[in-house]
Scaffold this motif. Structure first.
Motif, PDB file in Angstrom:
ATOM      1  N   ILE A  80      49.732 -37.449 112.468  1.00 40.13           N
ATOM      2  CA  ILE A  80      48.826 -37.733 113.436  1.00 40.13           C
ATOM      3  C   ILE A  80      48.926 -37.030 114.509  1.00 40.13           C
ATOM      4  CG2 ILE A  80      47.135 -39.446 114.453  1.00 40.13           C
ATOM      5  CD1 ILE A  80      48.833 -41.439 112.416  1.00 40.13           C
ATOM      6  N   ALA A  81      47.782 -36.192 115.012  1.00 38.71           N
ATOM      7  CA  ALA A  81      47.870 -35.700 116.444  1.00 38.71           C
ATOM      8  C   ALA A  81      47.283 -36.645 117.470  1.00 38.71           C
ATOM      9  CB  ALA A  81      47.066 -34.166 116.301  1.00 38.71           C
ATOM     10  N   ASP A  82      48.242 -37.467 117.948  1.00 41.16           N
ATOM     11  CA  ASP A  82      47.907 -38.407 118.883  1.00 41.16           C
ATOM     12  C   ASP A  82      47.757 -37.671 120.319  1.00 41.16           C
ATOM     13  OD1 ASP A  82      47.551 -40.848 119.907  1.00 41.16           O
ATOM     14  OD2 ASP A  82      49.507 -41.234 120.059  1.00 41.16           O
ATOM     15  N   THR A  83      46.492 -37.379 120.646  1.00 43.74           N
ATOM     16  CA  THR A  83      46.376 -36.479 121.705  1.00 43.74           C
ATOM     17  C   THR A  83      46.467 -37.037 123.093  1.00 43.74           C
ATOM     18  OG1 THR A  83      43.789 -36.729 121.696  1.00 43.74           O
ATOM     19  CG2 THR A  83      44.720 -34.885 120.636  1.00 43.74           C
ATOM     20  N   GLY A  84      45.953 -38.171 123.133  1.00 46.61           N
ATOM     21  CA  GLY A  84      46.141 -38.874 124.327  1.00 46.61           C
ATOM     22  C   GLY A  84      47.577 -39.032 124.875  1.00 46.61           C
ATOM     23  N   TYR A  85      48.472 -39.127 123.837  1.00 47.21           N
ATOM     24  CA  TYR A  85      49.831 -39.208 124.474  1.00 47.21           C
ATOM     25  C   TYR A  85      50.728 -37.814 124.360  1.00 47.21           C
ATOM     26  CZ  TYR A  85      49.221 -44.182 125.134  1.00 47.21           C
ATOM     27  OH  TYR A  85      48.650 -45.506 125.684  1.00 47.21           O
ATOM     28  N   HIS A  86      49.753 -36.812 123.858  1.00 52.43           N
ATOM     29  CA  HIS A  86      50.337 -35.651 123.911  1.00 52.43           C
ATOM     30  C   HIS A  86      51.511 -35.462 122.677  1.00 52.43           C
ATOM     31  CE1 HIS A  86      47.979 -34.583 127.039  1.00 52.43           C
ATOM     32  NE2 HIS A  86      48.533 -35.677 127.742  1.00 52.43           N
ATOM     33  N   ARG A  87      51.396 -36.104 121.527  1.00 50.83           N
ATOM     34  CA  ARG A  87      52.477 -36.272 120.582  1.00 50.83           C
ATOM     35  C   ARG A  87      51.903 -36.206 119.147  1.00 50.83           C
ATOM     36  NH1 ARG A  87      53.942 -42.795 121.018  1.00 50.83           N
ATOM     37  NH2 ARG A  87      51.600 -43.581 120.533  1.00 50.83           N
ATOM     38  N   VAL A  88      52.779 -36.149 118.318  1.00 50.54           N
ATOM     39  CA  VAL A  88      52.418 -35.993 116.774  1.00 50.54           C
ATOM     40  C   VAL A  88      53.363 -37.177 116.105  1.00 50.54           C
ATOM     41  CG1 VAL A  88      52.751 -34.878 114.736  1.00 50.54           C
ATOM     42  CG2 VAL A  88      52.177 -33.544 116.613  1.00 50.54           C
ATOM     43  N   GLN A  89      52.541 -38.056 115.522  1.00 49.10           N
ATOM     44  CA  GLN A  89      53.182 -39.291 115.248  1.00 49.10           C
ATOM     45  C   GLN A  89      53.216 -39.164 113.453  1.00 49.10           C
ATOM     46  OE1 GLN A  89      54.367 -40.881 117.674  1.00 49.10           O
ATOM     47  NE2 GLN A  89      53.835 -42.833 117.073  1.00 49.10           N
ATOM     48  N   TYR A  90      54.667 -39.643 112.963  1.00 50.52           N
ATOM     49  CA  TYR A  90      54.844 -39.845 111.800  1.00 50.52           C
ATOM     50  C   TYR A  90      54.651 -41.097 111.414  1.00 50.52           C
ATOM     51  CZ  TYR A  90      57.407 -40.308 107.243  1.00 50.52           C
ATOM     52  OH  TYR A  90      57.634 -40.645 106.004  1.00 50.52           O
ATOM     53  N   TRP A  91      53.556 -41.649 110.324  1.00 54.07           N
ATOM     54  CA  TRP A  91      53.358 -42.904 109.911  1.00 54.07           C
ATOM     55  C   TRP A  91      53.713 -43.133 108.473  1.00 54.07           C
ATOM     56  CZ3 TRP A  91      51.227 -45.271 114.686  1.00 54.07           C
ATOM     57  CH2 TRP A  91      51.080 -46.702 114.436  1.00 54.07           C
ATOM     58  N   ALA A  92      54.812 -43.620 108.192  1.00 51.82           N
ATOM     59  CA  ALA A  92      55.109 -43.897 106.583  1.00 51.82           C
ATOM     60  C   ALA A  92      54.086 -44.858 106.037  1.00 51.82           C
ATOM     61  CB  ALA A  92      56.454 -44.200 106.660  1.00 51.82           C
ATOM     62  N   ASN A  93      53.768 -44.319 104.838  1.00 51.34           N
ATOM     63  CA  ASN A  93      52.834 -45.235 103.945  1.00 51.34           C
ATOM     64  C   ASN A  93      53.262 -46.690 104.004  1.00 51.34           C
ATOM     65  OD1 ASN A  93      51.033 -46.160 102.238  1.00 51.34           O
ATOM     66  ND2 ASN A  93      51.818 -44.979 100.413  1.00 51.34           N
ATOM     67  N   GLY A  94      52.331 -47.622 104.508  1.00 51.92           N
ATOM     68  CA  GLY A  94      52.605 -48.728 104.525  1.00 51.92           C
ATOM     69  C   GLY A  94      53.242 -49.397 106.049  1.00 51.92           C
ATOM     70  N   ALA A  95      53.675 -48.552 106.616  1.00 54.11           N
ATOM     71  CA  ALA A  95      54.382 -48.865 107.986  1.00 54.11           C
ATOM     72  C   ALA A  95      53.493 -49.394 109.133  1.00 54.11           C
ATOM     73  CB  ALA A  95      55.142 -47.613 108.708  1.00 54.11           C
ATOM     74  N   THR A  96      54.045 -50.206 109.812  1.00 52.97           N
ATOM     75  CA  THR A  96      53.339 -51.075 111.018  1.00 52.97           C
ATOM     76  C   THR A  96      53.264 -50.127 112.198  1.00 52.97           C
ATOM     77  OG1 THR A  96      54.825 -52.505 111.195  1.00 52.97           O
ATOM     78  CG2 THR A  96      53.272 -53.146 109.892  1.00 52.97           C
ATOM     79  N   ILE A  97      54.360 -49.305 112.351  1.00 53.33           N
ATOM     80  CA  ILE A  97      54.619 -48.507 113.489  1.00 53.33           C
ATOM     81  C   ILE A  97      54.870 -47.004 113.158  1.00 53.33           C
ATOM     82  CG2 ILE A  97      55.480 -50.471 114.989  1.00 53.33           C
ATOM     83  CD1 ILE A  97      58.370 -49.311 114.693  1.00 53.33           C
ATOM     84  N   GLY A  98      54.488 -46.126 113.977  1.00 55.55           N
ATOM     85  CA  GLY A  98      55.068 -44.866 113.946  1.00 55.55           C
ATOM     86  C   GLY A  98      56.102 -44.319 114.596  1.00 55.55           C
ATOM     87  N   LYS A  99      56.500 -42.970 114.088  1.00 56.14           N
ATOM     88  CA  LYS A  99      57.745 -42.344 114.878  1.00 56.14           C
ATOM     89  C   LYS A  99      57.126 -41.030 115.414  1.00 56.14           C
ATOM     90  CE  LYS A  99      62.112 -40.728 113.810  1.00 56.14           C
ATOM     91  NZ  LYS A  99      63.221 -40.235 112.793  1.00 56.14           N
ATOM     92  N   THR A 100      57.463 -41.040 116.552  1.00 58.98           N
ATOM     93  CA  THR A 100      57.156 -39.688 117.397  1.00 58.98           C
ATOM     94  C   THR A 100      58.034 -38.506 116.656  1.00 58.98           C
ATOM     95  OG1 THR A 100      56.769 -40.802 119.375  1.00 58.98           O
ATOM     96  CG2 THR A 100      56.930 -38.263 119.439  1.00 58.98           C
ATOM     97  N   ILE A 101      57.449 -37.524 116.260  1.00 56.61           N
ATOM     98  CA  ILE A 101      58.321 -36.277 115.492  1.00 56.61           C
ATOM     99  C   ILE A 101      57.919 -34.994 116.553  1.00 56.61           C
ATOM    100  CG2 ILE A 101      58.214 -37.116 113.311  1.00 56.61           C
ATOM    101  CD1 ILE A 101      55.910 -35.224 112.794  1.00 56.61           C
ATOM    102  N   ALA A 102      57.048 -35.209 117.321  1.00 59.52           N
ATOM    103  CA  ALA A 102      56.903 -33.911 118.374  1.00 59.52           C
ATOM    104  C   ALA A 102      56.241 -34.455 119.467  1.00 59.52           C
ATOM    105  CB  ALA A 102      56.210 -32.757 117.844  1.00 59.52           C
ATOM    106  N   GLU A 103      56.533 -33.993 120.701  1.00 62.85           N
ATOM    107  CA  GLU A 103      55.706 -34.360 122.019  1.00 62.85           C
ATOM    108  C   GLU A 103      55.969 -33.470 123.189  1.00 62.85           C
ATOM    109  OE1 GLU A 103      57.174 -38.214 123.880  1.00 62.85           O
ATOM    110  OE2 GLU A 103      59.195 -37.715 123.022  1.00 62.85           O
ATOM    111  N   VAL A 104      55.126 -33.264 123.970  1.00 64.48           N
ATOM    112  CA  VAL A 104      54.926 -32.554 124.957  1.00 64.48           C
ATOM    113  C   VAL A 104      55.703 -33.493 126.295  1.00 64.48           C
ATOM    114  CG1 VAL A 104      53.778 -31.414 126.771  1.00 64.48           C
ATOM    115  CG2 VAL A 104      53.204 -31.393 124.714  1.00 64.48           C
ATOM    116  N   THR A 105      56.712 -33.197 126.919  1.00 61.99           N
ATOM    117  CA  THR A 105      57.372 -33.740 128.205  1.00 61.99           C
ATOM    118  C   THR A 105      57.242 -32.978 129.313  1.00 61.99           C
ATOM    119  OG1 THR A 105      59.483 -33.029 127.504  1.00 61.99           O
ATOM    120  CG2 THR A 105      59.102 -35.051 126.605  1.00 61.99           C
ATOM    121  N   SER A 106      57.214 -33.536 130.610  1.00 60.11           N
ATOM    122  CA  SER A 106      56.969 -32.858 131.810  1.00 60.11           C
ATOM    123  C   SER A 106      58.269 -32.904 132.600  1.00 60.11           C
ATOM    124  CB  SER A 106      55.858 -33.390 132.654  1.00 60.11           C
ATOM    125  OG  SER A 106      55.905 -34.620 132.555  1.00 60.11           O
TER     126      SER A 106
END
Length: 106
Positions: A80-106
């Motif tokens: 998922i391209a989570d644009t508000g937090y400038h990150r890409v989230q990996y969400w495993a099938n059936g999971a209740t939380i995601g994992k950040t696999i890429a993000e923009v940091t300053s």
């Protein structure tokens, strides 16, 4: 879904991206509700599979903020391209939380 924007399971608010699962399920990034909805064939109501069903956002891994792009792999894991937090989230099938696999940091 009905034609009125909202947070109910039969409503979307600014849908943007879609992905098609291997059993013809449709995944929609419901950006203003900060969630990903899953619709089975011929279903009127969707199921929230990423983010919160009540449309709220937050900054931890259990929620999203204005998700736009969405992709799915052969195991129906979501990217998922989570644009508000400038990150890409990996969400495993059936999971209740995601994992950040890429993000923009300053």
């Amino acid at each position: 879904p009905n034609r009125t924007a909202g947070i109910r399971s039969d409503q979307l608010n600014n849908p943007y991206g879609i992905a098609i699962g291997y059993n013809n399920t449709v995944y929609i990034s419901d950006q203003s509700n900060h969630r990903i909805q899953k619709y089975m064939i011929n279903a009127v109501n969707g199921t929230t599979v990423a983010g919160y069903s009540n449309g709220t956002s937050c900054s931890d891994s259990s929620c999203l903020w204005r998700p736009l792009g969405i992709d799915i792999d052969e195991n129906e894991n979501l990217y998922i391209a989570d644009t508000g937090y400038h990150r890409v989230q990996y969400w495993a099938n059936g999971a209740t939380i995601g994992k950040t696999i890429a993000e923009v940091t300053s």
